[in-house]
Write a protein that holds these residues in place. Sequence first.
Motif, PDB file in Angstrom:
ATOM      1  N   GLY A  13      15.501  69.864  27.660  1.00 12.78           N
ATOM      2  CA  GLY A  13      16.195  69.286  26.521  1.00 12.78           C
ATOM      3  C   GLY A  13      15.410  68.164  25.867  1.00 12.78           C
ATOM      4  N   SER A  14      14.501  67.543  26.636  1.00 15.08           N
ATOM      5  CA  SER A  14      13.756  66.383  26.125  1.00 15.08           C
ATOM      6  C   SER A  14      12.497  66.190  26.961  1.00 15.08           C
ATOM      7  N   SER A  16      11.834  63.546  28.259  1.00 18.74           N
ATOM      8  CA  SER A  16      12.235  62.664  29.364  1.00 18.74           C
ATOM      9  C   SER A  16      12.638  63.480  30.606  1.00 18.74           C
ATOM     10  N   ASP A  17      12.785  64.795  30.463  1.00 16.30           N
ATOM     11  CA  ASP A  17      13.121  65.678  31.596  1.00 16.30           C
ATOM     12  C   ASP A  17      11.871  66.228  32.286  1.00 16.30           C
ATOM     13  N   SER A  41      15.961  71.502  22.382  1.00 16.36           N
ATOM     14  CA  SER A  41      17.262  70.904  22.678  1.00 16.36           C
ATOM     15  C   SER A  41      18.404  71.693  22.039  1.00 16.36           C
ATOM     16  N   HIS A  43      21.063  70.458  21.184  1.00 14.92           N
ATOM     17  CA  HIS A  43      21.713  69.587  20.198  1.00 14.92           C
ATOM     18  C   HIS A  43      20.783  69.220  19.040  1.00 14.92           C
ATOM     19  N   ARG A  44      19.525  68.897  19.398  1.00 14.77           N
ATOM     20  CA  ARG A  44      18.617  68.363  18.374  1.00 14.77           C
ATOM     21  C   ARG A  44      17.820  69.464  17.677  1.00 14.77           C
ATOM     22  N   GLY A  67      16.438  72.851  32.116  1.00 15.91           N
ATOM     23  CA  GLY A  67      16.721  71.520  32.670  1.00 15.91           C
ATOM     24  C   GLY A  67      17.183  70.594  31.566  1.00 15.91           C
ATOM     25  N   ALA A  68      18.358  69.979  31.766  1.00 14.21           N
ATOM     26  CA  ALA A  68      18.856  69.065  30.737  1.00 14.21           C
ATOM     27  C   ALA A  68      19.790  68.035  31.357  1.00 14.21           C
ATOM     28  N   GLY A  69      19.879  66.900  30.687  1.00 16.62           N
ATOM     29  CA  GLY A  69      20.757  65.834  31.162  1.00 16.62           C
ATOM     30  C   GLY A  69      21.864  65.548  30.173  1.00 16.62           C
ATOM     31  N   MET A  70      22.723  64.612  30.535  1.00 16.28           N
ATOM     32  CA  MET A  70      23.879  64.161  29.723  1.00 16.28           C
ATOM     33  C   MET A  70      24.829  65.343  29.421  1.00 16.28           C
TER      34      MET A  70
HETATM   35  C1  RP5 Z   1      19.358  65.826  26.890  1.00 12.42           C
HETATM   36  O1  RP5 Z   1      19.605  64.494  26.661  1.00 12.42           O
HETATM   37  C2  RP5 Z   1      18.008  65.900  27.520  1.00 12.42           C
HETATM   38  O2  RP5 Z   1      17.958  67.019  28.361  1.00 12.42           O
HETATM   39  C3  RP5 Z   1      17.858  64.605  28.248  1.00 12.42           C
HETATM   40  O3  RP5 Z   1      18.068  64.741  29.644  1.00 12.42           O
HETATM   41  C4  RP5 Z   1      18.935  63.716  27.639  1.00 12.42           C
HETATM   42  C5  RP5 Z   1      18.403  62.468  27.025  1.00 12.42           C
HETATM   43  O4  RP5 Z   1      17.371  62.778  26.132  1.00 12.42           O
HETATM   44  P1  RP5 Z   1      16.420  61.652  25.538  1.00 12.42           P
HETATM   45  O5  RP5 Z   1      17.308  60.729  24.758  1.00 12.42           O
HETATM   46  O6  RP5 Z   1      15.777  60.975  26.733  1.00 12.42           O
HETATM   47  O7  RP5 Z   1      15.422  62.379  24.689  1.00 12.42           O
HETATM   48  O8  RP5 Z   1      19.373  66.578  25.706  1.00 12.42           O
END
Ligand code: RP5
Length: 164
Positions: A13-14, A16-17, A41, A43-44, A67-70
């Motif tokens: 997703g980013s 940062s992952d 992403s 979302h983005r 792999g993704a967060g939030m």
């Molecule tokens: C998710 O939002 C991504 O997978 C990531 O884990 C989280 C934060 O993204 P960044 O703001 O660090 O780009 O879409």
Amino acid sequence: MSEQKIEVGILLGSDSDLEVMRESQKILKDFGIGCEITIASAHRTPAKVMEYCAQAESRGLKVIIAGAGMAAHLAGVIAAHTILPVIGVPLAGSHLQGLDSLLSTVQMPAGIPVATVAIGSAGAKNAAHLAVQMIALGNPELTRKIKDFRAAQAEKIAEKNKGL
Ligand code: RP5
């Protein structure tokens, strides 16, 4: 030398992952499975995710790891746009330490499955192991490598016990 075929797509997703998801890449490499990493992403850059999914099967991919967060909708969105098996890795990093992404990834409504693994690096590793096991169906050489890996892992435990 012929180029290795790419059988697993790892989507993040980013950036940062990336650090955690490199764990998937390492394991796939150890098993000799070609993979690629792409940041896309839900979302983005939703159009990029859809475009990736639309081409995945015809490009020869067998499994997608996401792999993704939030609010981690990436794995579910991918699963909605391809019939390839999708493995979701929930990532920590938010104030909720990955519980948010775990629930967002695992709680798929019936009919669109996402095989969800543990939060973080154990999940990233297991996503790769599971992908290898899927690709190994009907592939005796890869099956042998998995058995060898399991035996070596058990041997390490036996060694640790000897040292107690
Ligand atoms: C998710 O939002 C991504 O997978 C990531 O884990 C989280 C934060 O993204 P960044 O703001 O660090 O780009 O879409």
